[in-house]
Design a protein around this motif. Structure first.
Motif, PDB file in Angstrom:
ATOM      1  N   PRO A  34      70.974  60.958  55.181  1.00 24.92           N
ATOM      2  CA  PRO A  34      71.353  59.837  56.051  1.00 24.92           C
ATOM      3  C   PRO A  34      71.057  58.476  55.445  1.00 24.92           C
ATOM      4  N   SER A  35      71.047  58.355  54.114  1.00 26.79           N
ATOM      5  CA  SER A  35      70.745  57.073  53.465  1.00 26.79           C
ATOM      6  C   SER A  35      72.002  56.523  52.803  1.00 26.79           C
ATOM      7  N   ALA A  36      71.916  55.259  52.382  1.00 33.19           N
ATOM      8  CA  ALA A  36      73.063  54.618  51.729  1.00 33.19           C
ATOM      9  C   ALA A  36      73.200  55.114  50.291  1.00 33.19           C
ATOM     10  N   SER A  37      74.403  54.978  49.768  1.00 33.55           N
ATOM     11  CA  SER A  37      74.673  55.408  48.404  1.00 33.55           C
ATOM     12  C   SER A  37      75.632  54.414  47.751  1.00 33.55           C
ATOM     13  N   THR A  38      75.477  54.216  46.446  1.00 39.00           N
ATOM     14  CA  THR A  38      76.372  53.335  45.684  1.00 39.00           C
ATOM     15  C   THR A  38      77.033  54.142  44.573  1.00 39.00           C
ATOM     16  N   PHE A  39      78.329  54.004  44.430  1.00 38.16           N
ATOM     17  CA  PHE A  39      79.074  54.732  43.407  1.00 38.16           C
ATOM     18  C   PHE A  39      80.322  53.928  43.066  1.00 38.16           C
TER      19      PHE A  39
ATOM     20  N   LEU B 203      74.685  55.687  62.262  1.00 28.96           N
ATOM     21  CA  LEU B 203      73.869  56.647  63.003  1.00 28.96           C
ATOM     22  C   LEU B 203      73.689  56.239  64.452  1.00 28.96           C
ATOM     23  N   SER B 204      73.542  57.259  65.302  1.00 25.46           N
ATOM     24  CA  SER B 204      73.053  57.084  66.664  1.00 25.46           C
ATOM     25  C   SER B 204      71.899  58.061  66.805  1.00 25.46           C
ATOM     26  N   GLY B 205      70.683  57.553  66.714  1.00 23.08           N
ATOM     27  CA  GLY B 205      69.541  58.452  66.605  1.00 23.08           C
ATOM     28  C   GLY B 205      69.577  59.115  65.239  1.00 23.08           C
ATOM     29  N   THR B 206      69.628  60.450  65.232  1.00 23.92           N
ATOM     30  CA  THR B 206      69.737  61.185  63.973  1.00 23.92           C
ATOM     31  C   THR B 206      71.136  61.750  63.764  1.00 23.92           C
ATOM     32  N   THR B 207      72.069  61.412  64.647  1.00 20.15           N
ATOM     33  CA  THR B 207      73.436  61.927  64.553  1.00 20.15           C
ATOM     34  C   THR B 207      74.313  60.953  63.780  1.00 20.15           C
ATOM     35  N   ILE B 208      75.008  61.447  62.762  1.00 21.85           N
ATOM     36  CA  ILE B 208      75.926  60.615  61.980  1.00 21.85           C
ATOM     37  C   ILE B 208      77.282  60.610  62.680  1.00 21.85           C
ATOM     38  N   HIS B 209      77.772  59.422  63.034  1.00 18.52           N
ATOM     39  CA  HIS B 209      79.072  59.282  63.690  1.00 18.52           C
ATOM     40  C   HIS B 209      80.174  58.869  62.720  1.00 18.52           C
ATOM     41  N   GLY B 210      79.788  58.296  61.590  1.00 23.14           N
ATOM     42  CA  GLY B 210      80.800  57.857  60.634  1.00 23.14           C
ATOM     43  C   GLY B 210      80.140  57.234  59.419  1.00 23.14           C
TER      44      GLY B 210
ATOM     45  N   MET C 130      74.446  44.776  56.860  1.00 23.92           N
ATOM     46  CA  MET C 130      73.516  45.450  57.765  1.00 23.92           C
ATOM     47  C   MET C 130      73.851  45.159  59.231  1.00 23.92           C
ATOM     48  N   THR C 131      74.302  43.924  59.494  1.00 27.65           N
ATOM     49  CA  THR C 131      74.718  43.579  60.854  1.00 27.65           C
ATOM     50  C   THR C 131      75.921  44.414  61.274  1.00 27.65           C
ATOM     51  N   ALA C 132      76.888  44.555  60.370  1.00 27.48           N
ATOM     52  CA  ALA C 132      78.064  45.372  60.680  1.00 27.48           C
ATOM     53  C   ALA C 132      77.671  46.819  60.942  1.00 27.48           C
ATOM     54  N   CYS C 133      76.758  47.360  60.139  1.00 30.14           N
ATOM     55  CA  CYS C 133      76.289  48.738  60.359  1.00 30.14           C
ATOM     56  C   CYS C 133      75.624  48.873  61.726  1.00 30.14           C
ATOM     57  N   THR C 134      74.804  47.883  62.081  1.00 32.82           N
ATOM     58  CA  THR C 134      74.125  47.927  63.381  1.00 32.82           C
ATOM     59  C   THR C 134      75.126  47.874  64.525  1.00 32.82           C
TER      60      THR C 134
ATOM     61  N   ARG D 290      79.837  54.934  72.879  1.00 31.94           N
ATOM     62  CA  ARG D 290      80.798  56.029  73.044  1.00 31.94           C
ATOM     63  C   ARG D 290      80.081  57.334  73.382  1.00 31.94           C
ATOM     64  N   GLU D 291      78.929  57.544  72.755  1.00 29.44           N
ATOM     65  CA  GLU D 291      78.164  58.762  72.993  1.00 29.44           C
ATOM     66  C   GLU D 291      77.696  58.827  74.440  1.00 29.44           C
ATOM     67  N   LEU D 292      77.176  57.701  74.949  1.00 29.71           N
ATOM     68  CA  LEU D 292      76.717  57.657  76.337  1.00 29.71           C
ATOM     69  C   LEU D 292      77.884  57.808  77.310  1.00 29.71           C
ATOM     70  N   ALA D 293      79.012  57.153  76.993  1.00 29.30           N
ATOM     71  CA  ALA D 293      80.187  57.265  77.858  1.00 29.30           C
ATOM     72  C   ALA D 293      80.694  58.694  77.895  1.00 29.30           C
ATOM     73  N   ALA D 294      80.706  59.357  76.721  1.00 26.06           N
ATOM     74  CA  ALA D 294      81.161  60.751  76.678  1.00 26.06           C
ATOM     75  C   ALA D 294      80.210  61.656  77.442  1.00 26.06           C
ATOM     76  N   SER D 295      78.900  61.389  77.312  1.00 25.83           N
ATOM     77  CA  SER D 295      77.914  62.199  78.030  1.00 25.83           C
ATOM     78  C   SER D 295      78.078  62.046  79.543  1.00 25.83           C
TER      79      SER D 295
END
Length: 511
Positions: free
Chosen positions: A204-209, A222-229, A248-252, A261-266
């Protein structure tokens, strides 16, 4: 980033080029003062090095060796202070600088080196303030974009424009990728490949390539420990601290959007489950109210119940995914589309109840119209997995009115016990079971005595005069009550099968 050109303009006559009219617009990472013969141990590269020339002014060979060391360390420029050791700049020093590609600047006699350092930090402070204001403005714009209906596309576009490059967002589900500009679509395949490697390795960390000559940073959303995209970013310049803050702001913001979306789906799943549970327990009116509040739309009048059961080692998601691929009789309709779009799902341990709408073109006698999809070819046609099928079996009911659902559930569960894993079977009609529910619905109706009206109507085999005379009411009143009863039950009392089942249920209720 402060450039040598900016520094020369700031200092004027206190610091100027040795042989050209103006300095180049070359970035300067800092200002360092040293009189060591080899100061490179204390340098990172990119600095303006200030010296009086003591280490190299003695000879041409010393000058060339000194400049080669600075070149190897990628020093930006050399500031030569005149006075203590040199009154003028030797030609061999200028030649050595030119050979090493190091720009040479002159600090006149009596000008403190501290003036150069102070000027650099003044410029750096202004640049930092300017970058901060620009960064805050960009981050504010991204935050506004995050609340738009097309939030993901808007954030990706704003980020790409802010870093003067391109950006793309890849969702882990079936939603299409978002990228900007449109030319970034050429990189999506490699980004997906890299994100799949992330998922396989659980990183779940960033990568450069590198992708087609572009240096790309890939960030998990991430949302918690779940990767959404995953967010891929390629800046059109060397990223600054402000650029990294914007990323970092965009990621947040994308993570917050994923959490929403996760809460709405739940919440939607909970309301869907509650609506389905009410229908299964014979509360259609309450189910309609909950469904309307949940935005599930109008609940259909006629439905089919798809009951499936999963083995101990099969999770709920796998079981539901397997439903369209179960082997089924040709008479059963293809439920693949209905299962994908199902909004009424109730889970009770290992059993799953899906309430599927019955198409309007189905015949009224309970027989399903065979769909075109049943003749398709490929893996879905035979209803089997290429790999070993999960431990899932299911039974699909005949079309039912909402009032008939509870009474048919025991028969469906009993039928499911006889269905082998990997198979979907047809549930037998349950008029007798449904009739028990009909009797309860008639007895519970408070605005008129529907139970007596229906009993008399069936006893006299639909003769209005005889039934109304027995009840002591006008025949038009009886007609109205029978109409209300048929609407309540969703059944035609002139249908011999329905009438016979209901009559026997009424007789049993009277004993």
């Amino acid at each position: 980033m402060i450039t040598l050109l900016q520094l020369g303009a700031e200092l004027g006559t206190e610091f100027f080029p040795a042989s050209t009219g103006t300095f180049r617009a070359q970035p300067v990472s800092g200002v360092h003062v040293s009189e060591l013969e080899d100061p490179t141990t204390y340098l990172d590269g990119g600095e303006l090095l200030l010296t009086t020339g003591m280490p190299f002014a003695a000879s041409e060979e010393a000058s060339r060796a000194y400049m080669r060391r600075l070149q190897d360390k990628k020093v930006c420029a050399l500031g030569l202070g005149l006075g203590p050791w040199l009154r003028t700049v030797p030609e061999h020093v200028i030649a050595a600088c030119d050979a090493a590609g190091i720009e040479l600047g002159i600090v006149p006699d009596q000008v403190p080196f501290q003036n150069i350092s102070r000027a650099y930090w003044r410029l750096a402070s202004r640049d930092q303030a300017s970058n901060l204001m620009g960064s805050l403005g960009t981050q504010t714009a991204l935050a506004r974009a995050a609340v738009r209906p097309d939030a993901i596309n808007a954030v990706v576009r704003g980020l790409a424009e802010a870093v003067n490059g391109w950006a793309a967002y890849l969702s882990v589900d079936s939603r299409p990728a978002a990228c900007y500009p449109a030319s970034a679509e050429a990189f999506l395949g490699e980004l997906r490949h890299e994100s799949m490697r992330f998922r396989r390795n659980g990183m779940p960390s960033a990568s450069t390539f590198e992708v087609q000559g572009h240096e790309v940073a890939l960030y998990p959303i991430l949302s918690g420990t779940t990767i959404h995209g995953y967010l891929g970013v390629a800046a059109g310049r060397r990223p600054t601290k402000a650029d990294r803050q914007i990323i970092m702001t965009a990621c947040t913001l994308l993570s917050l959007r994923a959490r929403q979306r996760e809460l709405a789906a739940s919440t939607n799943n909970a309301l869907s489950s509650a609506t389905a549970k009410l229908l299964l327990h014979g509360q259609p009116e309450a189910a309609r109210l909950v469904g309307e509040e949940a935005g599930l739309g109008r609940i259909p009048v006629r439905v089919r119940i798809l009951l499936c059961r999963a083995g101990a080692d099969t999770d709920a998601a796998t079981a539901l995914h397997a439903l369209p691929s179960l082997a089924r009789p040709a008479a059963l309709p293809d439920v693949a589309a209905a299962v994908r779009e199902c909004q009424l799902h109730y889970e009770d341990g290992a059993e799953h109840y899906l309430i599927l709408p019955e198409p309007a073109d189905s015949s009224g006698n309970g027989e399903a119209v065979a769909p075109q999809a049943a003749t398709a070819t490929g893996p879905m046609a035979c209803g089997r997995f290429d790999s070993p099928a999960p431990e899932v079996h299911a039974v699909l009911s005949q079309p039912l009115n909402l009032a008939e659902i509870p009474a048919n559930l025991p028969a469906l569960r009993q039928a499911l016990d006889a269905v082998p894993f990997g198979t979907m079977a047809c549930g037998a009609p349950g008029f007798d079971a449904s009739a028990e529910t009909w009797v309860k619905a008639l007895a519970a109706y408070a605005r008129a005595d529907l139970l007596s009206a229906v009993t008399s109507y069936l006893r006299h085999r639909g003769h209005w005069e005889e039934a109304s005379r027995e009840l002591g009411i006008h025949r038009n009143s009886l007609r109205h009550r029978i109409t209300v009863a048929q609407e309540l039950l969703g059944a035609n009392l002139d249908d011999p099968d329905a009438a016979a089942s209901l009559w026997l249920a009424l007789r049993r209720a009277q004993k």
